[in-house]
Design an enzyme around this catalytic site. Structure first.
Site, mmCIF file in Angstrom:
data_model
loop_
_atom_site.group_PDB
_atom_site.id
_atom_site.type_symbol
_atom_site.label_atom_id
_atom_site.label_comp_id
_atom_site.label_asym_id
_atom_site.label_seq_id
_atom_site.Cartn_x
_atom_site.Cartn_y
_atom_site.Cartn_z
ATOM 1 N N CYS A 1 0.785 -1.176 0.148
ATOM 2 C CA CYS A 1 0.005 -0.149 0.105
ATOM 3 C C CYS A 1 0.786 1.179 -0.054
ATOM 4 O O CYS A 1 0.374 2.168 -0.601
ATOM 5 C CB CYS A 1 -1.171 -0.016 1.125
ATOM 6 S SG CYS A 1 -0.139 -0.323 2.754
ATOM 7 N N HIS B 1 -2.967 1.456 6.285
ATOM 8 C CA HIS B 1 -3.591 1.672 5.173
ATOM 9 C C HIS B 1 -3.625 2.997 4.702
ATOM 10 O O HIS B 1 -3.333 3.883 5.547
ATOM 11 C CB HIS B 1 -5.345 1.212 5.219
ATOM 12 C CG HIS B 1 -6.009 1.682 4.019
ATOM 13 N ND1 HIS B 1 -5.811 0.884 2.933
ATOM 14 C CD2 HIS B 1 -7.028 2.627 3.949
ATOM 15 C CE1 HIS B 1 -6.482 1.525 2.147
ATOM 16 N NE2 HIS B 1 -7.605 2.420 2.694
#
Lengths: 323, 131
Positions: free
Chosen positions: A86, A162
């Protein structure tokens, strides 16, 4: 589906900046943002994207304002198919949507963009996670493993992080979240202001929400390389006939200081990355031996055990009180 | 209740030890400096000074490595690795059992210098300084 392993890398401006250079892109760097006030944002100008990082957890994300039209072909948005990628995904998302002159994308990312632009977000995500070149650079920033072992206690650090990117694109503000189906359109950017001014309340709202939920987060900005920016400003100052000598000297010394600071920062990133990739095991063994040689190992271990037991007792007491 | 859990030995992080009051005198020892310097990252920096060693030991990257080392030691996984470094048998056994205190005792038994030895060293160091 996705082939090859992606290692977890640290969320750190030095890692991200060197990651960008590792991809072969140039002219930009990553800065951590601690405050969204005017001064802080002013220093980040020109800013090409904001990256918001937080510990992932199931949230009730709204699907309002999702882009569903032909803009999906223009904005480079890829879905996140594997967790550990990510950081790279967020950075690539910002860079591939940036049209600023300062950014030189380089062949690796340029070719990737040309290749993947025609795909839908899901396929783009898969293509990214299957890119050997991009993965190799990403993995080169992984922490050096001392050796293969089962790290039960490391679980706390293996929490999934995230990343969400905010970017300006053709006069509108978009949120790129790889766990969503499409970019989120946050509306037009005010013409006579920086795009970050439009992003500020939205990012602030998110920070507020996470602070209340005690969710650890941080905010990074992808900005034009500061050193070059200051050098350009320095040239302008030196060539400006309207300035008095005193004014020129003051500005020159201020800018020189900023340039020096950028050089220092670059050097410390370099050293940090060397340390990150280093196998510290022989060093640790020698240091432990030195402690033993000086008769400091037993007292230190004893002291640490006493401290740990005290800490444990405090926690048990706390739990008891709650019951 | 959840019986048993309380009797577990609390896991300690060696980093807490390495940042304790013992570190400064140990790192100021010339012999130690020389040994440790050989194990710093290549291309690290300028001089390989005491300051550099101290900064390395204080860096989050080093801290991370020491924490991993500590967990591995106390879960009994470090024995085979430490054996490769030629540590004394008793220390390896303690490491295999994940016993930090026994490990510390075995290490000191083997490596700790007697007081006379250290004193002798000190006086010879002093003579060298005055020459």
């Amino acid at each position: 589906m996705a082939s090859g392993e992606w290692c977890l890398i640290e969320s750190d401006p030095g890692v991200f900046t060197d990651l960008i250079h590792g991809f072969g892109a140039d002219g930009v760097q990553v800065e951590e943002i601690f405050s969204l006030d005017d001064d802080s944002l002013e220093q980040m100008k020109p800013c090409h994207g904001l990256i918001f990082l937080f510990k992932w957890q199931q949230t009730d994300s709204s699907t309002a304002n999702m882009v569903k039209d032909s803009r999906l072909d223009e904005i480079f948005f890829a879905r996140q198919v594997i967790t550990n990628a990510c950081a790279t995904q967020a950075i690539v998302s910002v860079l591939l949507n940036c049209t600023h002159d300062d950014l030189k994308l380089g062949s690796t990312l340029g070719e990737f963009k040309d290749f993947a632009q025609a795909f839908d977000p899901q396929m783009r995500g898969l293509t990214l996670s299957n890119s050997d070149k991009i993965r190799d650079v990403h993995n080169s920033f992984a922490r050096q493993q001392l050796f293969e072992f089962d790290s039960r206690d490391e679980k706390k650090e293996e929490d999934a992080f995230h990343f969400i990117a905010y970017i300006p694109f053709k006069g509108r503000l978009y949120e790129l979240d790889g766990l969503q189906e499409a970019p989120i359109d946050h509306g037009p950017i005010s013409k006579d202001a920086e795009w970050t001014d439009t992003a500020r309340p939205i990012v602030q709202q998110r920070m507020q929400k996470y602070s209340e939920g005690e969710i650890h987060f941080s905010l990074m900005a992808v900005v034009s390389e500061l050193r070059r920016k200051y050098e350009r400003e320095l040239e302008q100052v030196l060539a400006d006939p309207a300035l008095t000598d005193d004014e020129r000297n003051a500005k020159t010394s201020h800018l020189s200081m900023l340039i020096h600071e950028e050089e220092r920062k670059r050097e410390s990133y370099r050293i940090e990355n060397l340390r990150r990739r280093h196998n510290w095991l022989p060093f640790i063994v020698e240091l432990v031996k030195a402690y033993a040689t000086h008769g400091a190992l037993i007292p230190a271990v004893d002291k640490a055990i006493v401290a740990k037991e005290a800490e444990k007792k405090r926690e048990t007491d706390k739990k008891r009180k709650r019951i | 209740g959840a019986g048993g859990a309380g009797s577990d030995k609390p896991a300690i992080d060696l980093y807490d030890i390495m940042s304790s009051e013992h570190l400064i005198p140990i790192l100021s020892n010339k012999e130690v400096q020389e040994t440790l310097r050989a194990h710093l990252p290549d291309g690290n920096v300028v001089s390989g000074s005491e300051k550099e060693l101290r900064e390395s030991v204080q860096s989050p990257q080093f801290r991370q490595a020491v924490s991993t080392f500590s967990v591995a030691l106390q879960t009994g996984q470090l024995g085979p690795v430490l054996a490769q470094f030629g540590l004394p048998e008793e220390a390896i056994t303690a490491a295999n059992e994940g016993d930090m205190q026994a490990f510390a005792q075995a290490m000191e038994k083997h490596y700790k210098k007697s007081n006379e030895e250290t004193d002798e060293k000190k006086s010879s160091d002093n003579t060298m300084d005055t020459n």
